[in-house]
Design a protein around this motif. Structure first.
Motif, PDB file in Angstrom:
ATOM      1  N   GLU A   1      52.188  38.305  34.173  1.00 39.71           N
ATOM      2  CA  GLU A   1      51.026  36.917  33.948  1.00 39.71           C
ATOM      3  C   GLU A   1      50.798  36.563  32.931  1.00 39.71           C
ATOM      4  OE1 GLU A   1      51.285  35.089  36.425  1.00 39.71           O
ATOM      5  OE2 GLU A   1      52.624  35.811  38.532  1.00 39.71           O
TER       6      GLU A   1
ATOM      7  N   ASP B   1      49.157  35.704  29.616  1.00 38.91           N
ATOM      8  CA  ASP B   1      48.795  34.080  28.842  1.00 38.91           C
ATOM      9  C   ASP B   1      49.520  34.532  28.038  1.00 38.91           C
ATOM     10  OD1 ASP B   1      47.651  32.194  27.390  1.00 38.91           O
ATOM     11  OD2 ASP B   1      47.928  31.348  29.027  1.00 38.91           O
TER      12      ASP B   1
ATOM     13  N   ASP C   1      32.524  41.562  38.897  1.00 44.67           N
ATOM     14  CA  ASP C   1      32.333  39.723  38.383  1.00 44.67           C
ATOM     15  C   ASP C   1      33.000  39.936  36.443  1.00 44.67           C
ATOM     16  OD1 ASP C   1      31.295  39.077  40.516  1.00 44.67           O
ATOM     17  OD2 ASP C   1      28.971  39.659  39.785  1.00 44.67           O
TER      18      ASP C   1
ATOM     19  N   ASP D   1      36.693  40.527  36.392  1.00 46.77           N
ATOM     20  CA  ASP D   1      36.903  38.953  36.688  1.00 46.77           C
ATOM     21  C   ASP D   1      37.497  37.636  36.033  1.00 46.77           C
ATOM     22  OD1 ASP D   1      37.597  40.461  39.410  1.00 46.77           O
ATOM     23  OD2 ASP D   1      36.129  39.723  40.377  1.00 46.77           O
ATOM     24  N   GLU D   2      36.136  38.311  35.130  1.00 45.02           N
ATOM     25  CA  GLU D   2      36.494  37.403  34.355  1.00 45.02           C
ATOM     26  C   GLU D   2      37.347  36.958  32.874  1.00 45.02           C
ATOM     27  OE1 GLU D   2      32.570  35.145  31.686  1.00 45.02           O
ATOM     28  OE2 GLU D   2      32.213  36.288  32.943  1.00 45.02           O
TER      29      GLU D   2
ATOM     30  N   LEU E   1      40.141  39.168  33.338  1.00 47.80           N
ATOM     31  CA  LEU E   1      41.232  39.032  33.600  1.00 47.80           C
ATOM     32  C   LEU E   1      41.286  37.869  33.778  1.00 47.80           C
ATOM     33  CD1 LEU E   1      41.465  42.084  36.207  1.00 47.80           C
ATOM     34  CD2 LEU E   1      42.522  42.036  33.554  1.00 47.80           C
ATOM     35  N   LYS E   2      40.538  36.615  34.365  1.00 47.23           N
ATOM     36  CA  LYS E   2      41.266  35.379  34.465  1.00 47.23           C
ATOM     37  C   LYS E   2      41.229  34.471  32.766  1.00 47.23           C
ATOM     38  CE  LYS E   2      39.501  31.235  36.427  1.00 47.23           C
ATOM     39  NZ  LYS E   2      37.785  30.684  36.894  1.00 47.23           N
ATOM     40  N   SER E   3      39.900  35.271  31.609  1.00 48.40           N
ATOM     41  CA  SER E   3      40.610  34.260  30.300  1.00 48.40           C
ATOM     42  C   SER E   3      41.740  34.514  30.198  1.00 48.40           C
ATOM     43  CB  SER E   3      39.088  34.887  29.400  1.00 48.40           C
ATOM     44  OG  SER E   3      39.568  36.450  29.221  1.00 48.40           O
ATOM     45  N   ARG E   4      43.105  35.842  30.545  1.00 51.97           N
ATOM     46  CA  ARG E   4      43.786  35.947  29.729  1.00 51.97           C
ATOM     47  C   ARG E   4      44.501  35.833  30.755  1.00 51.97           C
ATOM     48  NH1 ARG E   4      40.127  38.758  27.703  1.00 51.97           N
ATOM     49  NH2 ARG E   4      40.834  39.447  25.427  1.00 51.97           N
ATOM     50  N   GLY E   5      44.488  35.142  32.274  1.00 53.89           N
ATOM     51  CA  GLY E   5      46.381  34.575  32.984  1.00 53.89           C
ATOM     52  C   GLY E   5      45.941  35.792  33.864  1.00 53.89           C
TER      53      GLY E   5
ATOM     54  N   ARG F   1      44.792  38.752  37.329  1.00 53.78           N
ATOM     55  CA  ARG F   1      43.630  38.786  38.210  1.00 53.78           C
ATOM     56  C   ARG F   1      43.794  40.220  38.373  1.00 53.78           C
ATOM     57  NH1 ARG F   1      46.515  38.754  43.160  1.00 53.78           N
ATOM     58  NH2 ARG F   1      48.963  37.670  42.687  1.00 53.78           N
TER      59      ARG F   1
END
Length: 429
Positions: free
Chosen positions: A219, A221, A317, A320-321, A323-327, A329
């Motif tokens: 996953e 990015d 938090d 989560d932030e 990992l979200k920036s790298r696509g 979770r």
């Protein structure tokens, strides 16, 4: 020295040897004695040359000399020494060297290795990466993990890029990341956990946040990886084609992730996750002298050791932030908060601090069950008794060496030893 079909030839310089080797390859003169040519290449000198270039890349990256880093990387990528070492790594040294790609080749002859060195020298800057071959391997939970296997030539090209990209990454990499890095191993992570949970550091009062990233390699990015990796522009173009190469028979192109069967994939994952282990380090005590959170990462698995007073919700938090920036979770099923006195599993070990504050490390129950299942499966394989016992001896020795810094008093493998003793003697069918 190079041995042709006639007589051995001594060379005054490495450059003279390279020119003669290239001429022999073009004329097709290397045939029956190709093994001698490959064996007598100056491998020790090759390693010295590559190491010196890598050291210069490391220093230039440390000093933030970006132009010099790219120049040195181009020198390394053009180096015949690096090209020969890359071919040797994927054809003779790597554990999965016999796994075929879409071309079906499980091994290269010595002449093919020499020709591959020539191909790398001519085409490394406009390499055309082939599609991947899918191989599914079982996971402990009963599911399967899909590996994308490149061809032997593509693996050699990836190994060459890794020789150039790795020293630039190591110059700025986090100190508490231990997975797939030169000179680092799981025992280093084990020692750091001991230092943080020992009695003199009040380990019994701490909390542990265990994390696991869901489908990390599948996953990630692409833009994040390509933006963070340091390579010349021509190598980056080839790398982009490599990570976007699809799987034959499934999909023509990949839009995210990096193939787990690739040589450079662990390095790409480390680059994308760089800094993950430092999350939470901005939480300090009132004196602002000691961080309340200490992260330890091995590849995509990490644990965060939290002192009393740490804000765990804030840490989650931040995770989560990040990992979200790298696509990516977090895997909720494998993420939990526990007390150090309750114990936790990490890298095949069970870590626990008892009520008196004494730290103890033992093999995890899952790891203990795995070695017993592996030994029994080896015994049931259809080979000779001597070959089976030799392989079992190697498996048990490797398992014991891995856990040599643990308390093994309750993991003696006596029952397994007794089971094996009864089998060859005919006492048990």
């Amino acid at each position: 020295m190079i041995i042709t079909n006639q007589t051995p030839i001594e060379y005054r310089s490495l450059w003279t040897m390279r020119l003669h080797l290239a001429a022999l390859l073009q004329m097709g003169r290397i045939s029956r004695r190709a093994d001698d040519v490959w064996k007598n290449l100056p491998w020790k000198r090759f390693k010295g040359q590559v190491f010196r270039l890598q050291r210069c890349i490391f220093k230039a990256q440390k000093n933030n000399q970006k132009a010099k880093v790219k120049l040195l990387q181009r020198l390394l990528l053009r180096s015949r020494a690096a090209q020969a070492l890359a071919v040797k790594q994927v054809t003779q040294l790597n554990q999965g060297r016999k796994t075929p790609g879409v071309d079906g080749k499980t091994a290269l002859s010595t002449r093919e290795r020499l020709m591959l060195c020539q191909k790398l020298n001519k085409h490394w800057y406009h390499w055309k990466h082939q599609q991947l071959r899918r191989v599914n391997i079982p996971k402990p939970n009963g599911k399967t993990r899909g590996l994308g296997i490149p061809t032997m030539a593509d693996r050699a090209w990836q190994a060459l890029l890794k020789l150039a990209a790795e020293p630039a990454y190591e110059a700025t990499a986090g100190e508490r990341s231990y997975g797939f890095r030169i000179g680092r191993c799981t025992a280093d992570a084990q020692k750091l956990i001991f230092n943080n949970l020992s009695s003199k550091n009040n380990g019994k009062d701490k909390l542990i946040l265990e994390t696991d990233i869901s489908k990390c390699f599948d996953e990630i990015d692409h833009q994040v990886m390509l933006k963070k990796i340091v390579l010349p522009i021509e190598a980056l173009r080839g790398l982009k084609m490599a990570i976007k190469a699809g799987v034959r028979g499934e999909y023509p192109s990949s839009i995210k992730g990096t193939p787990q069967g690739g040589v450079i994939s662990p390095l790409l994952a480390n680059i994308a996750l760089d800094g993950f282990e430092n999350l939470g380090s901005n939480q300090w005590t009132r004196q602002r002298s000691i961080s309340l959170v200490r992260g330890i990462r091995y590849a995509d698995d990490a644990v965060f050791i939290c002192k009393p007073g740490a804000d765990i919700q804030r840490l989650q938090d931040d995770i989560d932030e990040f990992l979200k920036s790298r696509g990516l979770r977090i895997n909720k099923d494998k993420t939990e908060v526990s007390k150090a006195t309750d114990g936790f599993d990490f890298l095949g070990w069970r870590f626990r601090v008892n009520s008196r504050g004494v730290f103890k490390s033992t093999p995890s129950s899952e790891n203990y069950a795995d070695i017993k299942a592996k030994v029994k499966a080896t015994w049931k394989s259809g080979v000779t008794t001597e070959a089976r016992l030799k392989k079992i001896e190697s498996q048990v020795r490797g398992w014991r060496n891995y856990h040599k810094h643990c308390d093994m008093s309750k993991h003696s493998l006596w029952s397994l030893n007794h089971w094996l003793w009864r089998k060859p003697s005919g006492r048990q069918t």
